[in-house]
Design a protein around this motif. Structure first.
Motif, PDB file in Angstrom:
ATOM      1  N   CYS A 165     -18.687 -67.178 114.276  1.00 58.68           N
ATOM      2  CA  CYS A 165     -18.968 -67.590 114.070  1.00 58.68           C
ATOM      3  C   CYS A 165     -18.450 -69.471 114.371  1.00 58.68           C
ATOM      4  CB  CYS A 165     -17.839 -68.138 112.336  1.00 58.68           C
ATOM      5  SG  CYS A 165     -18.747 -66.726 111.267  1.00 58.68           S
ATOM      6  N   ASP A 166     -19.930 -69.752 114.614  1.00 60.62           N
ATOM      7  CA  ASP A 166     -19.262 -71.878 115.245  1.00 60.62           C
ATOM      8  C   ASP A 166     -17.551 -71.881 114.042  1.00 60.62           C
ATOM      9  OD1 ASP A 166     -20.412 -71.395 117.794  1.00 60.62           O
ATOM     10  OD2 ASP A 166     -22.512 -71.426 115.492  1.00 60.62           O
ATOM     11  N   VAL A 167     -16.488 -72.410 114.749  1.00 57.61           N
ATOM     12  CA  VAL A 167     -15.654 -72.670 114.140  1.00 57.61           C
ATOM     13  C   VAL A 167     -15.112 -74.235 114.201  1.00 57.61           C
ATOM     14  CG1 VAL A 167     -13.178 -72.444 113.189  1.00 57.61           C
ATOM     15  CG2 VAL A 167     -14.961 -70.358 113.371  1.00 57.61           C
ATOM     16  N   THR A 168     -15.214 -75.146 113.248  1.00 55.06           N
ATOM     17  CA  THR A 168     -14.550 -76.382 113.261  1.00 55.06           C
ATOM     18  C   THR A 168     -13.393 -76.794 112.978  1.00 55.06           C
ATOM     19  OG1 THR A 168     -16.231 -77.110 113.453  1.00 55.06           O
ATOM     20  CG2 THR A 168     -15.325 -79.175 113.429  1.00 55.06           C
ATOM     21  N   VAL A 169     -12.613 -77.049 113.278  1.00 57.21           N
ATOM     22  CA  VAL A 169     -10.908 -77.556 112.698  1.00 57.21           C
ATOM     23  C   VAL A 169     -10.781 -78.855 112.875  1.00 57.21           C
ATOM     24  CG1 VAL A 169      -8.442 -77.061 113.035  1.00 57.21           C
ATOM     25  CG2 VAL A 169     -10.220 -75.125 114.016  1.00 57.21           C
ATOM     26  N   TRP A 170     -10.115 -79.141 111.357  1.00 58.26           N
ATOM     27  CA  TRP A 170      -9.496 -79.952 111.347  1.00 58.26           C
ATOM     28  C   TRP A 170      -8.473 -80.576 110.801  1.00 58.26           C
ATOM     29  CZ3 TRP A 170      -7.957 -82.108 106.218  1.00 58.26           C
ATOM     30  CH2 TRP A 170      -8.090 -84.064 106.307  1.00 58.26           C
ATOM     31  N   ASP A 171      -7.797 -81.560 110.673  1.00 55.94           N
ATOM     32  CA  ASP A 171      -6.746 -81.510 109.860  1.00 55.94           C
ATOM     33  C   ASP A 171      -6.230 -83.040 109.974  1.00 55.94           C
ATOM     34  OD1 ASP A 171      -3.641 -79.671 110.230  1.00 55.94           O
ATOM     35  OD2 ASP A 171      -3.394 -81.929 110.089  1.00 55.94           O
ATOM     36  N   GLY A 172      -5.608 -83.730 109.247  1.00 56.30           N
ATOM     37  CA  GLY A 172      -5.557 -85.333 108.566  1.00 56.30           C
ATOM     38  C   GLY A 172      -4.369 -85.559 109.168  1.00 56.30           C
ATOM     39  N   VAL A 173      -3.567 -84.796 110.032  1.00 56.48           N
ATOM     40  CA  VAL A 173      -2.548 -85.122 111.182  1.00 56.48           C
ATOM     41  C   VAL A 173      -2.854 -84.312 112.814  1.00 56.48           C
ATOM     42  CG1 VAL A 173       0.366 -84.405 111.528  1.00 56.48           C
ATOM     43  CG2 VAL A 173      -0.951 -84.568 109.472  1.00 56.48           C
ATOM     44  N   PRO A 174      -2.969 -85.958 113.345  1.00 54.17           N
ATOM     45  CA  PRO A 174      -3.378 -86.146 114.730  1.00 54.17           C
ATOM     46  C   PRO A 174      -2.871 -85.126 115.755  1.00 54.17           C
ATOM     47  CG  PRO A 174      -3.272 -88.256 113.884  1.00 54.17           C
ATOM     48  CD  PRO A 174      -2.688 -87.141 113.000  1.00 54.17           C
ATOM     49  N   GLU A 200      -9.867 -73.590 103.605  1.00 51.57           N
ATOM     50  CA  GLU A 200      -8.838 -74.393 103.509  1.00 51.57           C
ATOM     51  C   GLU A 200      -7.279 -73.994 103.729  1.00 51.57           C
ATOM     52  OE1 GLU A 200      -5.274 -76.184 101.595  1.00 51.57           O
ATOM     53  OE2 GLU A 200      -6.467 -75.109 100.212  1.00 51.57           O
ATOM     54  N   SER A 201      -6.396 -75.016 104.285  1.00 50.71           N
ATOM     55  CA  SER A 201      -5.404 -73.824 105.085  1.00 50.71           C
ATOM     56  C   SER A 201      -3.936 -75.118 105.363  1.00 50.71           C
ATOM     57  CB  SER A 201      -4.866 -73.365 106.197  1.00 50.71           C
ATOM     58  OG  SER A 201      -6.126 -71.806 106.020  1.00 50.71           O
ATOM     59  N   LEU A 202      -3.835 -75.947 103.706  1.00 50.41           N
ATOM     60  CA  LEU A 202      -3.287 -77.279 103.861  1.00 50.41           C
ATOM     61  C   LEU A 202      -1.865 -76.244 103.224  1.00 50.41           C
ATOM     62  CD1 LEU A 202      -5.341 -79.581 102.808  1.00 50.41           C
ATOM     63  CD2 LEU A 202      -4.635 -79.359 105.630  1.00 50.41           C
ATOM     64  N   VAL A 225      -9.620 -76.760 107.091  1.00 49.17           N
ATOM     65  CA  VAL A 225      -9.645 -77.547 106.839  1.00 49.17           C
ATOM     66  C   VAL A 225      -7.840 -76.846 107.209  1.00 49.17           C
ATOM     67  CG1 VAL A 225      -8.309 -79.216 104.602  1.00 49.17           C
ATOM     68  CG2 VAL A 225     -11.091 -78.526 105.755  1.00 49.17           C
ATOM     69  N   GLY A 226      -6.824 -77.873 108.520  1.00 46.63           N
ATOM     70  CA  GLY A 226      -5.738 -77.603 108.226  1.00 46.63           C
ATOM     71  C   GLY A 226      -4.816 -76.390 109.276  1.00 46.63           C
ATOM     72  N   ALA A 227      -4.719 -77.214 110.755  1.00 40.94           N
ATOM     73  CA  ALA A 227      -4.566 -76.678 112.110  1.00 40.94           C
ATOM     74  C   ALA A 227      -3.123 -76.254 112.205  1.00 40.94           C
ATOM     75  CB  ALA A 227      -4.999 -77.548 113.104  1.00 40.94           C
TER      76      ALA A 227
END
Length: 316
Positions: free
Chosen positions: A27-36, A88-90, A9-11
């Protein structure tokens, strides 16, 4: 190699480094960030990190295989579906951390570990009041975690032992070196040690005993040479014929007397900072910092490759 599904969480810089660390570890990793825009930049920057590891000989498989385990996802609920751990890395702001942890606690699988990369915020402050607070903790890396293995796993007073054990196993599985703290404390372990050293460094510069560059030499070309191989306790254990107790008996008096000759405490702001900044900017203009960061990371890769080869040789 480890197995598991990880959501980052946080790219930003730390999130990218974590994604590479987990994917390299299997590991399989999915990356999300709220800023496109931030999420859109992730791909090229993450690939650059992985390709650098491949060039340095730090991958056990082709870079393409590592990159294939990393995906991006703009929807948070989709990103954390079925995950084993959220990292989380915001930004380092308590309000942001508390808000995202409340969302994660509501959306993540019940057995998923919820971890923050925070370098200073206590896990109790982040997770207080959450229904699933027993699975919350801080896993604080030194940047970048895909090159520096030490990880502080910090529990809140209510973090469940099984959640800590799961996080520790995942970290060990991807090749990190976890420090599982017995309880939380401000700044954790590594920043407290770094802070103690920096305080002495500022005081020595402020008192006119050494220049900033000479302080850097004393660590970079002195103490860090040993500390890259063994830590401070093993250092003193090896530096006396009778081990650590012999060392203390021989030299404790020197260290115990240091407060009597301590230079005046220097403010980290004001005149001393002006001197340190002036020397640093003369050596490295601000616009050259990104290139120097890249140079540093390449040096860390070379050191990591040497340590990896040495450890493999010692394990035979």
């Amino acid at each position: 190699m480890a197995q598991g599904r990880i959501t980052i969480v946080g790219a930003g810089l730390i999130g990218r480094a974590w994604a590479v660390a987990f994917a390299r570890g299997g590991c399989d990793v999915t990356v999300w960030d709220g800023v496109p825009e931030v999420l859109a930049r992730f791909g090229g920057l993450g690939e650059e990190m992985v390709r650098g590891l491949e060039e340095a000989g730090l991958l056990e498989e082709p870079a393409a295989a590592v990159l294939a385990r990393i995906t991006t996802e703009p929807d948070l609920e989709t990103a954390i579906a079925g995950c084993d751990m959220v990292q989380e890395s915001l930004p380092e702001e308590l309000a942001i951390k508390r808000e995202i942890f409340a969302r994660l606690d509501a959306l993540a699988p019940a057995d998923a570990v919820l971890s923050s990369s925070s370098s200073a915020l206590l896990p109790s402050a982040i997770s207080d009041g959450l229904e699933g607070r027993a699975r919350c903790m801080v896993c604080h890396p030194l940047n970048p975690p895909y090159l520096i293995p030490a990880i502080e796993i910090v529990p809140a007073p209510w973090t469940a032992p099984e959640a800590l054990a799961k996080a520790e196993a995942l970290m060990r599985g991807i090749g990190q070196a976890p420090i599982v703290m017995g309880k939380e404390i401000d700044a954790f372990v590594m920043n407290r040690l770094q802070g103690a050293l920096l305080k002495e460094a500022f005081d020595l510069v402020g008192g006119g005993y050494a220049t900033p560059e000479e302080i850097d030499i004393s660590i970079r070309d002195g103490l860090a040479m040993r500390w890259a191989v063994v830590g401070p306790f093993e250092t003193i254990d090896l530096n006396a014929p009778g081990g650590v107790r012999d060392y203390v008996e021989r030299y404790a008096g020197i260290y115990e007397a240091l407060p009597e000759s301590a230079p005046p405490a220097a403010s980290w702001r004001g005149e001393v900072l002006d001197r340190i900044e002036a020397e640093r900017r003369a050596a490295l203009p601000l616009e050259d910092i990104p290139a120097r960061q890249h140079w540093r990371d390449r040096g860390l890769m070379e050191l990591a490759a040497l340590r990896h080869a040495r450890n493999r040789e010692n394990s035979k």
